[in-house]
Enzyme design. Sequence first.
Site, PDB file in Angstrom:
ATOM      1  N   GLN A 157       0.820  -1.222   0.000  1.00  0.00           N
ATOM      2  CA  GLN A 157       0.000   0.000   0.000  1.00  0.00           C
ATOM      3  C   GLN A 157       0.853   1.270   0.000  1.00  0.00           C
ATOM      4  OE1 GLN A 157      -3.758  -0.167   2.549  1.00  0.00           O
ATOM      5  NE2 GLN A 157      -2.464  -1.664   3.566  1.00  0.00           N
ATOM      6  N   HIS A 212       2.432   5.437  -2.981  1.00  0.00           N
ATOM      7  CA  HIS A 212       2.715   6.866  -2.874  1.00  0.00           C
ATOM      8  C   HIS A 212       4.043   7.117  -3.568  1.00  0.00           C
ATOM      9  CE1 HIS A 212      -0.636   7.771  -0.140  1.00  0.00           C
ATOM     10  NE2 HIS A 212      -0.474   6.503   0.202  1.00  0.00           N
ATOM     11  N   SER A 224      15.094  -6.728   1.968  1.00  0.00           N
ATOM     12  CA  SER A 224      14.787  -7.649   0.877  1.00  0.00           C
ATOM     13  C   SER A 224      14.628  -9.086   1.352  1.00  0.00           C
ATOM     14  CB  SER A 224      15.902  -7.586  -0.166  1.00  0.00           C
ATOM     15  OG  SER A 224      15.727  -8.579  -1.155  1.00  0.00           O
ATOM     16  N   ARG A 273       4.920  18.235   1.057  1.00  0.00           N
ATOM     17  CA  ARG A 273       3.702  18.250   0.233  1.00  0.00           C
ATOM     18  C   ARG A 273       3.172  16.831   0.052  1.00  0.00           C
ATOM     19  NH1 ARG A 273       3.077  21.291  -5.658  1.00  0.00           N
ATOM     20  NH2 ARG A 273       0.783  21.309  -5.708  1.00  0.00           N
ATOM     21  N   ASN A 304      -0.504  15.004   1.463  1.00  0.00           N
ATOM     22  CA  ASN A 304      -1.371  14.141   0.663  1.00  0.00           C
ATOM     23  C   ASN A 304      -1.497  12.758   1.301  1.00  0.00           C
ATOM     24  OD1 ASN A 304      -2.794  13.329  -1.910  1.00  0.00           O
ATOM     25  ND2 ASN A 304      -1.035  11.978  -2.029  1.00  0.00           N
ATOM     26  N   ARG A 360      -4.460   8.601   4.188  1.00  0.00           N
ATOM     27  CA  ARG A 360      -4.207   7.448   5.052  1.00  0.00           C
ATOM     28  C   ARG A 360      -4.561   7.644   6.518  1.00  0.00           C
ATOM     29  NH1 ARG A 360      -3.995   3.316   1.430  1.00  0.00           N
ATOM     30  NH2 ARG A 360      -2.422   3.707  -0.194  1.00  0.00           N
TER      31      ARG A 360
END
Length: 258
Positions: A77, A81, A90, A184, A188, A193
Amino acid sequence: MAKVTLIAHTPDPEKLVAASAKLCYSPATISDLMDGLDEEKTTSFLNMLTDFGHQSPIEHISFTFGIEEVSRTLLAQITRHRIASFSVQSQRYVKEKQFSFVTPPQIAENEQATELYQKAMQSAHETYMQLADILQKKNYQEMIAQGMDEKKAKSASEKKAIEDARFVLPNACDTKMILTMNARSLLNFFHLRCCNRAQWEIRDVATQMLKLVKPIAPTIFAKAGPGCLSGPCPEGKMTCGKMQEVRASFLSGKALEE
């Protein structure tokens, strides 16, 4: 619950944003941009930007977070962004010997569900370790047969094995990351979220991040939070129906204390 740490941020962030705004709206030169920018004038410039809807100056400041004890579901999720930088542990290079996983709250609250869930996690890890062992032995023999020295073959064969064994690992498997966003993008991110409609894990991470940045740039993040803080609920028919309660919680700071 996720563990979120603020690792670094742009020094004196609000003053830098104010200086950037000053350049846009005055005949100031680069050398004297910071002159006279006391706390009052800095706040004035920032409020002017908010009134104008001029957000590009706040892109000059960034914040870097360490995020731990989150699931691969969260990773899927948060990487949507795109104006952000990510460094993620990893599964291709790091073997999941010490298998950790995230348990959703509604599963944790139910004894029967918890038992079933833990069995599934244990089974997935056992299968992963078995696959890794089988593939590592196969790869090692092939590499030795090709003339590779034993030390290099041991390392390379394991790396190649876990590369495919990881396919059986669940979304619950925990991970950690370093995340950097400019202010910025953060606004958002919080807009989307911190909303009640966001999935519980990323909402928790977003709220913790907001709690960390707000004291550092209080004017910039004064009204940061879910979309309903600055207007009608953007979720339309999918609204949680608690807009007034959510607004009061974030504007009072209560949401960041929980």
